[in-house]
Scaffold this motif. Sequence first.
Motif, mmCIF file in Angstrom:
data_model
loop_
_atom_site.group_PDB
_atom_site.id
_atom_site.type_symbol
_atom_site.label_atom_id
_atom_site.label_comp_id
_atom_site.label_asym_id
_atom_site.label_seq_id
_atom_site.Cartn_x
_atom_site.Cartn_y
_atom_site.Cartn_z
ATOM 1 N N ALA A 292 0.838 -1.208 0.000
ATOM 2 C CA ALA A 292 0.000 0.000 0.000
ATOM 3 C C ALA A 292 0.872 1.257 0.000
ATOM 4 C CB ALA A 292 -0.923 0.010 1.203
ATOM 5 N N GLN A 293 0.344 2.304 -0.600
ATOM 6 C CA GLN A 293 1.031 3.597 -0.673
ATOM 7 C C GLN A 293 0.024 4.699 -0.385
ATOM 8 O OE1 GLN A 293 2.370 3.734 -4.676
ATOM 9 N NE2 GLN A 293 3.851 2.089 -4.453
ATOM 10 N N ASP A 294 0.536 5.907 -0.259
ATOM 11 C CA ASP A 294 -0.301 7.102 -0.085
ATOM 12 C C ASP A 294 -1.330 6.926 1.032
ATOM 13 O OD1 ASP A 294 1.052 8.117 -2.292
ATOM 14 O OD2 ASP A 294 -0.481 7.421 -3.696
ATOM 15 N N MET A 295 -0.890 6.506 2.205
ATOM 16 C CA MET A 295 -1.818 6.293 3.320
ATOM 17 C C MET A 295 -2.157 7.608 4.002
ATOM 18 S SD MET A 295 -0.926 2.864 5.291
ATOM 19 C CE MET A 295 0.081 1.658 4.488
ATOM 20 N N GLN A 296 -3.435 7.775 4.246
ATOM 21 C CA GLN A 296 -3.942 8.927 4.990
ATOM 22 C C GLN A 296 -4.837 8.390 6.093
ATOM 23 O OE1 GLN A 296 -6.048 11.081 2.016
ATOM 24 N NE2 GLN A 296 -4.204 11.767 0.973
ATOM 25 N N ILE A 297 -4.480 8.677 7.333
ATOM 26 C CA ILE A 297 -5.224 8.154 8.473
ATOM 27 C C ILE A 297 -5.936 9.308 9.164
ATOM 28 C CG2 ILE A 297 -5.036 6.982 10.688
ATOM 29 C CD1 ILE A 297 -2.501 5.653 9.560
ATOM 30 N N ALA B 71 -3.530 0.617 -2.992
ATOM 31 C CA ALA B 71 -2.874 -0.684 -2.865
ATOM 32 C C ALA B 71 -3.402 -1.626 -3.943
ATOM 33 C CB ALA B 71 -3.145 -1.276 -1.487
ATOM 34 N N PRO B 72 -2.648 -2.682 -4.219
ATOM 35 C CA PRO B 72 -3.159 -3.686 -5.154
ATOM 36 C C PRO B 72 -4.356 -4.415 -4.536
ATOM 37 C CG PRO B 72 -1.010 -4.331 -4.278
ATOM 38 C CD PRO B 72 -1.295 -2.955 -3.786
ATOM 39 N N ALA B 73 -5.183 -4.990 -5.364
ATOM 40 C CA ALA B 73 -6.397 -5.657 -4.889
ATOM 41 C C ALA B 73 -6.093 -6.831 -3.966
ATOM 42 C CB ALA B 73 -7.223 -6.131 -6.076
ATOM 43 N N THR B 74 -4.921 -7.422 -4.110
ATOM 44 C CA THR B 74 -4.566 -8.577 -3.277
ATOM 45 C C THR B 74 -4.286 -8.183 -1.827
ATOM 46 O OG1 THR B 74 -2.254 -8.331 -3.940
ATOM 47 C CG2 THR B 74 -3.612 -9.851 -5.230
#
Length: 117
Positions: free
Chosen positions: A29-34, A61-64
């Motif tokens: 996953a990338q670009d996380m905003q919490i 993130a990728p679907a997996t």
Amino acid sequence: MYILRPDLGDEQVEQAITKYQNLLRDQGAQDMQIQNRGKRRLAYEIKKHRDGIYIQLNYTAPATAIAPFERAMRLSEEVIRYLTVKQEAEEEKPPKEEKEKPTKVAAPAPPPAPATV
């Protein structure tokens, strides 16, 4: 979005957020905003809780990555509810060419009515 038990302390909430953030990061996953939305009243009772701590987590993130993430939440006792929503990616559209707007032409005035005597 997930909802944590209301009886968790601030430190436990931060640990839970970090745990799920690291799990997603390990899955690519990338670009996380919490966003910690805080303790709020639930619309209905869930697992004998009337309140919950709402956490919104936006990421790319990728679907997996979703299945292991949701499995970890399902098995966790600190999470009372979760929901994953896929947002459609915004594609960049080429700028539209401005079309010439037709100019309105005033219609000719109707001829005056004949005078009657």
